[in-house]
Design a protein around this motif. Structure first.
Motif: not given
Length: 258
Positions: A51-52, A55-56, A58, A140, A142, A230, A232
């Motif tokens: 997932s991490a 994330q870019d 998303a 996600y 933030n 974040t 998730m």
């Protein structure tokens, strides 16, 4: 990974009818079923790492909407509970971004897990979405992002908390605040909630917790993330019939693509 490497089957024997029946009773009575430590620690770490790393990719968006997720009602003023606007803001990656060997996909496709979900929710069969985006999503949130008050259109939702922020992002709800099947929208109590005069319940959970929630008549939200960590969350979505696809307008709204 295999299902026994992903799910804590010692605490959650998915194949046992008596266990499934107990879970269904809790969901029917409380409107929510919370299963802490459902995911094995190593599998949770693998899901978190995936997932991490993704994330870019998303799609982040913010939307104004009513709690009923309906268009503006000209029969009521703008400040009426039917028309009052709340904000939902989050990022999302779609099913086609999830790795084929992901623990999330193994879990989603597993017949034993699907049988458990079907038994608890009363669905005789479960099917993935026909489109390539909607079956498994990772959300996600933030700092400052939130999911505004709303009622779901679907009868139930399945979520898995992957990472918990250091503050905020509380799951808040009030069970059976309306009766959609009877057309009883309960504007008075919804208005009281939006005004802060009615207090919701708060559902506490830790990463690795699986939650089944009946949100069609139970209003709910996720409060703003108040930290730099974040939030998730995986959403596992099934249909009761084959061939169902999320509409193109909905896909563009939530995912930014088709």
């Amino acid at each position: 990974m295999t299902i026994d490497e992903i799910v804590n089957l010692k605490n959650y024997p998915l194949g046992r009818a008596n266990f499934n029946a107990r879970c269904r009773s809790v969901l029917d009575d409380a409107g929510v079923l919370v299963l802490p430590d459902f995911i094995q620690p190593a599998a949770l770490q693998a899901i978190l790492a995936e997932s991490a790393a993704k994330q870019d990719q998303a799609y982040f968006c913010a939307q104004n909407h009513s709690v009923y997720l309906t268009p503006h009602d000209p029969d009521h003023p703008d400040d009426h509970p039917a028309n009052r606007q709340v904000v939902s803001s989050k990022g999302c990656i779609c099913d086609d971004v999830i790795d084929q060997g992901s623990a999330l996909r193994v879990l989603y496709d597993d017949p034993q897990f699907q049988g458990f979900i079907g038994a608890v929710t009363g669905q005789p069969a479960l099917y993935p979405y026909a489109d390539r985006l909607s079956s498994i999503n990772i959300h996600y949130a933030n700092r400052g992002q939130e999911l505004g008050w709303h009622f779901d259109n679907s009868s139930f939702a399945i979520t898995l908390l992957i990472q918990k922020p250091d503050a905020g992002s509380r799951f808040e709800y009030i069970k059976d605040l309306r009766n959609a099947d009877k057309g009883e929208m309960n504007y008075a109590d919804v208005g009281a909630l939006l005004d802060g005069a009615k207090q919701p319940n708060v559902l506490s959970m830790e990463p690795g917790t699986l939650v089944l929630f009946r949100g069609r008549n139970s209003i709910h939200r996720v409060s703003p993330n108040e930290s730099d960590k974040t939030r998730m969350l995986a959403v596992l979505a099934y249909n009761s019939e084959p061939g169902v696809a999320l509409s193109e307008s909905a896909r563009m709204t939530f995912y930014g693509r088709l």
